[in-house]
Design a protein around this motif. Structure first.
Motif, PDB file in Angstrom:
ATOM      1  N   GLY A  95       0.833  -1.208   0.045  1.00 28.36           N
ATOM      2  CA  GLY A  95       0.068  -0.029  -0.117  1.00 28.36           C
ATOM      3  C   GLY A  95       0.853   1.168  -0.144  1.00 28.36           C
ATOM      4  O   GLY A  95       2.017   1.115  -0.156  1.00 28.36           O
ATOM      5  N   PHE A  96       0.185   2.443   0.310  1.00 23.85           N
ATOM      6  CA  PHE A  96       0.883   3.576   0.254  1.00 23.85           C
ATOM      7  C   PHE A  96       1.906   3.690   1.280  1.00 23.85           C
ATOM      8  O   PHE A  96       3.176   3.764   0.955  1.00 23.85           O
ATOM      9  CB  PHE A  96      -0.099   4.700   0.443  1.00 23.85           C
ATOM     10  N   ILE A  97       1.647   3.790   2.484  1.00 23.67           N
ATOM     11  CA  ILE A  97       2.659   4.194   3.518  1.00 23.67           C
ATOM     12  C   ILE A  97       3.481   2.886   3.590  1.00 23.67           C
ATOM     13  O   ILE A  97       4.871   2.863   3.651  1.00 23.67           O
ATOM     14  CB  ILE A  97       2.061   4.411   4.750  1.00 23.67           C
TER      15      ILE A  97
ATOM     16  N   ASP B  54       0.596  -9.042   2.109  1.00 27.34           N
ATOM     17  CA  ASP B  54      -0.124  -8.091   1.661  1.00 27.34           C
ATOM     18  C   ASP B  54      -1.347  -8.944   0.928  1.00 27.34           C
ATOM     19  O   ASP B  54      -0.702 -10.005   0.260  1.00 27.34           O
ATOM     20  CB  ASP B  54       0.553  -7.290   0.808  1.00 27.34           C
ATOM     21  N   ASN B  55      -2.412  -8.800   0.671  1.00 25.50           N
ATOM     22  CA  ASN B  55      -3.560  -9.597  -0.189  1.00 25.50           C
ATOM     23  C   ASN B  55      -3.571  -8.818  -1.276  1.00 25.50           C
ATOM     24  O   ASN B  55      -4.657  -9.233  -2.147  1.00 25.50           O
ATOM     25  CB  ASN B  55      -4.803 -10.136   0.632  1.00 25.50           C
TER      26      ASN B  55
ATOM     27  N   THR C 127      -5.342  -5.857  -2.177  1.00 30.50           N
ATOM     28  CA  THR C 127      -6.493  -5.215  -2.391  1.00 30.50           C
ATOM     29  C   THR C 127      -6.689  -4.254  -3.393  1.00 30.50           C
ATOM     30  O   THR C 127      -5.306  -3.846  -4.177  1.00 30.50           O
ATOM     31  CB  THR C 127      -7.261  -4.539  -1.140  1.00 30.50           C
TER      32      THR C 127
ATOM     33  N   GLY D 166      -3.425  -2.262  -2.963  1.00 31.40           N
ATOM     34  CA  GLY D 166      -2.222  -2.798  -2.715  1.00 31.40           C
ATOM     35  C   GLY D 166      -1.606  -2.973  -4.089  1.00 31.40           C
ATOM     36  O   GLY D 166      -2.465  -3.666  -5.211  1.00 31.40           O
TER      37      GLY D 166
ATOM     38  N   ASP E 235      -4.064 -13.151   3.145  1.00 30.68           N
ATOM     39  CA  ASP E 235      -4.973 -12.119   3.854  1.00 30.68           C
ATOM     40  C   ASP E 235      -4.918 -12.245   5.597  1.00 30.68           C
ATOM     41  O   ASP E 235      -4.966 -13.648   5.989  1.00 30.68           O
ATOM     42  CB  ASP E 235      -6.438 -12.757   3.423  1.00 30.68           C
ATOM     43  N   ILE E 236      -4.704 -11.305   6.072  1.00 30.83           N
ATOM     44  CA  ILE E 236      -4.491 -11.251   7.599  1.00 30.83           C
ATOM     45  C   ILE E 236      -6.153 -11.715   8.342  1.00 30.83           C
ATOM     46  O   ILE E 236      -5.805 -12.011   9.167  1.00 30.83           O
ATOM     47  CB  ILE E 236      -4.395  -9.743   8.232  1.00 30.83           C
TER      48      ILE E 236
ATOM     49  N   LEU F 228       0.692  -2.651   9.276  1.00 29.75           N
ATOM     50  CA  LEU F 228      -0.126  -1.522   8.336  1.00 29.75           C
ATOM     51  C   LEU F 228      -1.229  -1.836   7.646  1.00 29.75           C
ATOM     52  O   LEU F 228      -1.846  -1.105   7.368  1.00 29.75           O
ATOM     53  CB  LEU F 228       1.110  -0.871   7.634  1.00 29.75           C
TER      54      LEU F 228
ATOM     55  N   SER G   5      -8.320   1.580   4.556  1.00 32.85           N
ATOM     56  CA  SER G   5      -7.957   3.002   5.128  1.00 32.85           C
ATOM     57  C   SER G   5      -8.662   4.334   4.796  1.00 32.85           C
ATOM     58  O   SER G   5      -8.323   5.435   5.120  1.00 32.85           O
ATOM     59  CB  SER G   5      -6.742   3.300   4.615  1.00 32.85           C
TER      60      SER G   5
ATOM     61  N   SER H 274      -1.041   3.162  13.495  1.00 34.45           N
ATOM     62  CA  SER H 274      -2.519   3.677  13.699  1.00 34.45           C
ATOM     63  C   SER H 274      -2.557   5.150  13.323  1.00 34.45           C
ATOM     64  O   SER H 274      -1.811   5.790  12.772  1.00 34.45           O
ATOM     65  CB  SER H 274      -3.326   3.369  15.121  1.00 34.45           C
TER      66      SER H 274
ATOM     67  N   TYR I  29     -14.334   3.959  10.173  1.00 36.88           N
ATOM     68  CA  TYR I  29     -12.897   3.700   9.875  1.00 36.88           C
ATOM     69  C   TYR I  29     -12.220   3.854  11.199  1.00 36.88           C
ATOM     70  O   TYR I  29     -11.433   2.751  11.739  1.00 36.88           O
ATOM     71  CB  TYR I  29     -12.421   4.517   8.839  1.00 36.88           C
TER      72      TYR I  29
ATOM     73  N   LYS J 209     -10.044   1.286  13.783  1.00 39.27           N
ATOM     74  CA  LYS J 209      -8.645   1.449  14.192  1.00 39.27           C
ATOM     75  C   LYS J 209      -8.502   1.570  15.818  1.00 39.27           C
ATOM     76  O   LYS J 209      -7.742   1.230  16.442  1.00 39.27           O
ATOM     77  CB  LYS J 209      -8.058   2.547  13.367  1.00 39.27           C
TER      78      LYS J 209
ATOM     79  N   SER K 196      -1.028  11.522  11.663  1.00 43.73           N
ATOM     80  CA  SER K 196      -1.990  12.520  11.050  1.00 43.73           C
ATOM     81  C   SER K 196      -1.782  12.125   9.591  1.00 43.73           C
ATOM     82  O   SER K 196      -1.136  11.237   9.075  1.00 43.73           O
ATOM     83  CB  SER K 196      -1.492  13.976  11.213  1.00 43.73           C
TER      84      SER K 196
ATOM     85  N   ASN L 130      -1.144  11.765   5.923  1.00 40.04           N
ATOM     86  CA  ASN L 130       0.112  11.372   5.051  1.00 40.04           C
ATOM     87  C   ASN L 130      -0.191  11.766   3.437  1.00 40.04           C
ATOM     88  O   ASN L 130      -1.210  11.575   2.995  1.00 40.04           O
ATOM     89  CB  ASN L 130       0.318   9.982   5.021  1.00 40.04           C
TER      90      ASN L 130
HETATM   91  P1  NAD Z   1      -3.496   1.644   2.164  1.00 40.87           P
HETATM   92  O1  NAD Z   1      -4.826   1.663   1.746  1.00 40.87           O
HETATM   93  O2  NAD Z   1      -2.940   2.475   0.957  1.00 40.87           O
HETATM   94  O3  NAD Z   1      -2.951   0.382   2.155  1.00 40.87           O
HETATM   95  C1  NAD Z   1      -3.340  -0.627   2.830  1.00 40.87           C
HETATM   96  C2  NAD Z   1      -2.673  -2.049   2.419  1.00 40.87           C
HETATM   97  O4  NAD Z   1      -3.044  -3.040   3.112  1.00 40.87           O
HETATM   98  C3  NAD Z   1      -2.904  -2.224   0.977  1.00 40.87           C
HETATM   99  O5  NAD Z   1      -1.535  -2.670   0.310  1.00 40.87           O
HETATM  100  C4  NAD Z   1      -3.759  -3.722   0.916  1.00 40.87           C
HETATM  101  O6  NAD Z   1      -3.678  -4.331  -0.007  1.00 40.87           O
HETATM  102  C5  NAD Z   1      -3.325  -4.091   2.324  1.00 40.87           C
HETATM  103  N1  NAD Z   1      -4.448  -4.949   2.923  1.00 40.87           N
HETATM  104  C6  NAD Z   1      -5.837  -4.407   3.166  1.00 40.87           C
HETATM  105  N2  NAD Z   1      -6.544  -5.621   3.568  1.00 40.87           N
HETATM  106  C7  NAD Z   1      -5.669  -6.704   3.870  1.00 40.87           C
HETATM  107  C8  NAD Z   1      -5.788  -7.758   4.098  1.00 40.87           C
HETATM  108  N3  NAD Z   1      -7.129  -8.323   4.729  1.00 40.87           N
HETATM  109  N4  NAD Z   1      -4.830  -8.762   4.137  1.00 40.87           N
HETATM  110  C9  NAD Z   1      -3.414  -8.148   3.825  1.00 40.87           C
HETATM  111  N5  NAD Z   1      -3.382  -7.151   3.343  1.00 40.87           N
HETATM  112  C10 NAD Z   1      -4.398  -6.086   3.290  1.00 40.87           C
HETATM  113  O7  NAD Z   1      -3.270   2.439   3.386  1.00 40.87           O
HETATM  114  P2  NAD Z   1      -2.066   3.428   3.805  1.00 40.87           P
HETATM  115  O8  NAD Z   1      -2.726   4.927   3.820  1.00 40.87           O
HETATM  116  O9  NAD Z   1      -0.812   3.135   3.268  1.00 40.87           O
HETATM  117  O10 NAD Z   1      -2.256   3.126   5.570  1.00 40.87           O
HETATM  118  C11 NAD Z   1      -1.546   2.154   5.732  1.00 40.87           C
HETATM  119  C12 NAD Z   1      -1.700   1.961   7.335  1.00 40.87           C
HETATM  120  O11 NAD Z   1      -1.476   3.327   8.063  1.00 40.87           O
HETATM  121  C13 NAD Z   1      -3.092   1.696   7.608  1.00 40.87           C
HETATM  122  O12 NAD Z   1      -3.437   1.080   8.883  1.00 40.87           O
HETATM  123  C14 NAD Z   1      -3.729   3.207   8.197  1.00 40.87           C
HETATM  124  O13 NAD Z   1      -4.815   3.027   9.215  1.00 40.87           O
HETATM  125  C15 NAD Z   1      -2.627   3.633   8.890  1.00 40.87           C
HETATM  126  N6  NAD Z   1      -2.649   5.197   8.744  1.00 40.87           N
HETATM  127  C16 NAD Z   1      -2.758   5.854   7.374  1.00 40.87           C
HETATM  128  C17 NAD Z   1      -2.634   7.349   7.238  1.00 40.87           C
HETATM  129  C18 NAD Z   1      -2.670   7.855   5.986  1.00 40.87           C
HETATM  130  O14 NAD Z   1      -2.845   9.229   6.065  1.00 40.87           O
HETATM  131  N7  NAD Z   1      -2.875   7.390   4.979  1.00 40.87           N
HETATM  132  C19 NAD Z   1      -2.312   8.016   8.428  1.00 40.87           C
HETATM  133  C20 NAD Z   1      -2.347   7.354   9.809  1.00 40.87           C
HETATM  134  C21 NAD Z   1      -2.278   6.123   9.899  1.00 40.87           C
END
Ligand code: NAD
Ligand code: DAU
Length: 357
Positions: A19-21, A42-43, A45, A48, A68-69, A90, A94, A137, A163, A167, A191, A193
């Motif tokens: 995913g992103f972060i 990662d699964n 989605t 991803g 898949d978690i 992570l 999201s 988180s 959401y 969390k 906060s 990203n």
């Molecule tokens: P994202 O949606 O870009 O990525 C989520 C990833 O999780 C994807 O690669 C997806 O395929 C994978 N995923 C989802 N369900 C799954 C499952 N059942 N099994 C395995 N993999 C699975 O999210 P993001 O923005 O990168 O956020 C990552 C984490 O950071 C999350 O936990 C989010 O709550 C937290 N967070 C995000 C932000 C933000 O601004 N984006 C800020 C604070 C915290």
């Protein structure tokens, strides 16, 4: 506080690494710690994307596992097989808007998925010495602020969307496993990203994508909601520090000290895009479209991150204007990435759903 606790760790599980972060965290760890084996689970989605990791996918210390978690037994099998010593979790659903239209997916992945990982860690880690379960988180667990004040690590939880409630629930479970089973855990709440590889459902990449394609920029309500923005690589740097140096059982807030009203941020992006696309000044602003507000829309988030700054020496490295310009440059230089993630169902889901009020 025990410093550099993680130095002896060898096999690290990073969930949601496609995913992103997660992709920024995986890249940082793979490059910076050649002695670690980084397993990205990662699964894949809709959010991803293995293209996020093309540059490091052949590194000898990197491995991808598609899983898949929410599959609890499989998590136990994988923990047994790989003997992970550290977990950076992570993987999650999201996007707040999606949680409003489909809450159950968030309950399933974010709560059940997290507890499955906690169970697998607990059963495998007979000796918790040197191990760490790190949950990534969000500041949204603290609820919403008025015009003043900040979220502190001690602020009471008050989640207000499916959401953020999912969390908050996963944070509570992580702490409960620490308290009850002595599982070595740490949590950080960050906060908003922004940066490269963010799926264009989130405000900044969606705005860039729509401006590039002359589509309306949907601004929820009056655009007066406030978010505290942080460049994603600064978040990855904070995660690295916390993973290695944090005290067990602690929580750290991470934020940019960088509050923007949505409408001001969008106007700034419009100016940057006009310049980058050589369009007359004001062209992009004409695309701004005020639309129906998000249900239960939190007014303001603002993080106090003094604890991580003072205890671990972290601080954001980029001025927001520079980070935004860097981000716009990345999206404009990576059109095929954007074309790829906006193919298929994307158009049905995100585009043409807004009408001018
Ligand atoms: P994202 O949606 O870009 O990525 C989520 C990833 O999780 C994807 O690669 C997806 O395929 C994978 N995923 C989802 N369900 C799954 C499952 N059942 N099994 C395995 N993999 C699975 O999210 P993001 O923005 O990168 O956020 C990552 C984490 O950071 C999350 O936990 C989010 O709550 C937290 N967070 C995000 C932000 C933000 O601004 N984006 C800020 C604070 C915290
Ligand atoms: O605060 C951390 C959180 O930030 C993370 O935990 C979430 O995973 C992440 O998605 C993000 O949540 P937000 O809801 O704040 O981000 P989003 O980009 O969806 O929206 C940012 C602000 O912009 C919010 O006030 C809603 C508004 N918005 C969003 C979109 C997508 C619009 O006005 N128009 C839009 O089209």
């Amino acid at each position: 506080m025990k410093k550099n606790r993680g130095i002896n760790m060898k096999t690290i599980l990073i969930t949601g690494g496609a995913g992103f972060i997660g992709s920024h965290v995986v890249r940082r760890f793979v490059k910076k710690y050649p002695d670690y084996k980084i397993v990205n689970l990662d699964n894949l989605t809709y959010a991803g994307n293995l293209a996020n990791l093309r540059d490091i996918e052949r590194e000898p210390n990197y491995e991808f596992v598609k899983a898949d978690i929410t599959a609890g037994e499989l998590m136990k099998v994988l923990f047994n097989e790989y003997r992970f010593e550290g977990v950076i979790h992570l993987a999650a659903e999201s996007h707040v808007d999606r949680s409003i239209s489909n809450p159950m997916e968030f309950i399933h992945t974010n709560i059940l998925g997290t507890v499955n990982l906690l169970n697998a860690a607990r059963l495998t880690w007979e000796d918790p010495e040197g191990k760490l379960f790190y949950h990534i988180s969000t500041d949204e667990v603290y609820g919403s602020l008025g015009d003043t004040g900040f979220f502190y690590e001690t602020t009471a939880y008050d989640p207000r969307s499916p959401y953020s409630a999912s969390k908050a629930s996963s944070d509570h479970l992580v702490r409960a496993y620490h308290h009850t089973y002595k599982l070595p855990v740490v949590i950080s709440n960050c906060s908003n990203n922004y940066g490269p590889y963010q799926f264009p459902e989130k405000l900044i990449p969606l705005t860039i994508h729509n401006i590039k394609n002359n589509k309306l920029i949907p601004v929820y309500g009056k655009g007066e909601n406030i978010r505290d923005w942080l460049f994603v690589e600064d978040h990855a740097a904070a995660i690295d520090l916390i993973f290695h140096d944090a005290a067990i059982g602690e929580t750290y807030n991470i934020g940019g000290h960088n509050e923007w009203k949505n409408i001001d941020l969008i106007r700034l992006l419009c100016k940057i895009m006009d310049k980058k696309l050589n369009r007359p000044a004001g062209t992009s602003e004409n695309l701004i479209s005020f639309v129906k507000d998000r249900a239960g829309h939190d007014l303001r988030y603002a993080i106090n991150s003094e604890k991580i700054q003072k205890k671990l020496g972290w601080k954001p490295s980029l001025r927001f204007e520079d980070g935004l310009e860097k981000t716009v440059d990345w999206y404009l230089a990576n059109e095929s990435w954007m074309a790829n993630v906006t193919s298929g169902d994307y158009q049905k889901y995100y585009e043409n759903q807004y009408t001018k009020r």
